[in-house]
Design a protein around this motif. Structure first.
Motif, short mmCIF file in Angstrom:
data_model
loop_
_atom_site.label_atom_id
_atom_site.label_comp_id
_atom_site.label_asym_id
_atom_site.label_seq_id
_atom_site.Cartn_x
_atom_site.Cartn_y
_atom_site.Cartn_z
N UNK A 1 0.82 -1.22 0.00
CA UNK A 1 0.00 0.00 0.00
C UNK A 1 0.85 1.27 0.00
N UNK A 2 2.13 1.13 0.32
CA UNK A 2 3.03 2.28 0.29
C UNK A 2 2.64 3.35 1.29
N UNK A 3 2.60 4.61 0.82
CA UNK A 3 2.35 5.75 1.70
C UNK A 3 0.95 5.74 2.30
N UNK A 4 0.02 5.01 1.66
CA UNK A 4 -1.36 4.98 2.16
C UNK A 4 -1.58 3.92 3.24
N UNK B 1 9.12 4.75 6.65
CA UNK B 1 8.90 5.17 5.26
C UNK B 1 7.53 5.84 5.10
N UNK B 2 6.53 5.32 5.79
CA UNK B 2 5.20 5.94 5.73
C UNK B 2 5.24 7.33 6.35
N UNK B 3 5.94 7.46 7.47
CA UNK B 3 6.09 8.78 8.09
C UNK B 3 6.76 9.76 7.12
N UNK B 4 7.81 9.33 6.46
CA UNK B 4 8.50 10.20 5.50
C UNK B 4 7.58 10.61 4.36
N UNK B 5 6.80 9.65 3.86
CA UNK B 5 5.90 9.94 2.74
C UNK B 5 4.80 10.92 3.14
N UNK B 6 4.54 11.00 4.43
CA UNK B 6 3.49 11.88 4.91
C UNK B 6 4.05 13.08 5.68
N UNK B 7 5.31 13.46 5.35
CA UNK B 7 5.95 14.65 5.91
C UNK B 7 6.07 14.63 7.43
N UNK B 8 6.32 13.45 7.99
CA UNK B 8 6.56 13.35 9.43
C UNK B 8 8.02 12.92 9.65
N UNK B 9 8.91 13.85 9.34
CA UNK B 9 10.34 13.56 9.34
C UNK B 9 10.86 13.17 10.71
N UNK B 10 10.48 13.91 11.74
CA UNK B 10 11.02 13.64 13.07
C UNK B 10 10.68 12.22 13.53
N UNK B 11 9.42 11.82 13.31
CA UNK B 11 9.02 10.46 13.70
C UNK B 11 9.83 9.42 12.94
#
Length: 232
Positions: free
Chosen positions: A144-147, A173-183
């Motif tokens: 499902x990737x980023x979703x 990777x999901x956090x990165x795809x959804x602009x949650x860099x710190x997590x």
């Protein structure tokens, strides 16, 4: 004849009568209940034969399934190989390998939704061992990737889960795809320092941290810097 002779004769007669009574009782018991022993013996012999027959049948079925899977995988044409795998039974624990192979072929063919459905079917069967269900669920979330649902990944990433480290990486990777860099960085740092991470996964984690501008050797220091007041 003396008294001792009479006594011995009486005792011998009593013994003979007792033995005759004992034999008669035994014969009577066998006539009445002997059939039970016959049934028990037949049940034991029949049960052993049934177990052996069932075992041979199971082995034969496993061999046939294995041959069918190998034949499908050896098909050179992609479409024909996918069709061959789709036609194989995938029910129960015996069909887990076939289902995982089919999902991989579906993904290769660009049929991501079909692959996710195949994997979720395996993950949802309660009679399949948990380790296989978790693997299917993780592969479905990866497809499902980023979703992918972060909560579902967090459940698979729980300490002690069989694929916790891979699930943590996928969650990053999901956090990165959804602009949650710190997590994502926090998760990747934890993976880098985990003794259970293999060299291949560690290399991926290091590459991700470097791409994020956090070199692995400086990751802890860059995030842990605390300003020191002047004069201290």
């Amino acid at each position: 004849m003396g008294r001792s002779g009479v006594t011995n004769t009486n005792e011998s007669f009593i013994d003979e009568v007792t033995e005759a009574v004992r034999r008669e009782r035994l014969n009577l018991w066998f006539r009445r209940w002997g059939w039970i022993i016959g049934v028990v013996v037949l049940a034991i012999v029949g049960g052993a034969a049934w177990v052996e027959w069932s075992r041979s049948q199971t082995e034969a079925e496993a061999e046939l399934r294995g041959e069918a899977v190998l034949t499908a995988l050896e098909t050179e044409d992609d479409v024909a190989r996918l069709a061959a795998l789709s036609d194989l039974p995938r029910a129960g624990q015996e069909g887990v390998v076939t289902a995982l192979l089919l999902a991989a072929e579906q993904q290769s063919a660009g049929e991501a939704d079909a692959a996710i459905a195949t994997l979720n079917t395996v993950a949802g069967v309660s009679t399949i061992p948990q380790v296989y269900r978790d693997l299917a669920a993780l592969k479905a979330l990866m497809a499902q990737g980023a979703s992918a649902d972060p909560l579902a990944l967090q459940a698979l990433a729980a300490p002690g889960a069989p694929y916790a480290l891979l699930a943590q990486e996928q969650l990053a990777l999901v956090h990165l795809a959804n602009d949650r860099r710190d997590e994502a960085v926090t998760l990747l740092q934890g993976l880098r320092d985990d003794a259970g991470v293999g060299p291949t996964q560690r290399a991926r984690v290091d590459a991700l941290l470097t791409a994020l501008g956090v070199p692995p050797e400086e990751a802890d220091a860059s995030l842990a810097e605390v300003p020191v007041p002047a004069g201290e």
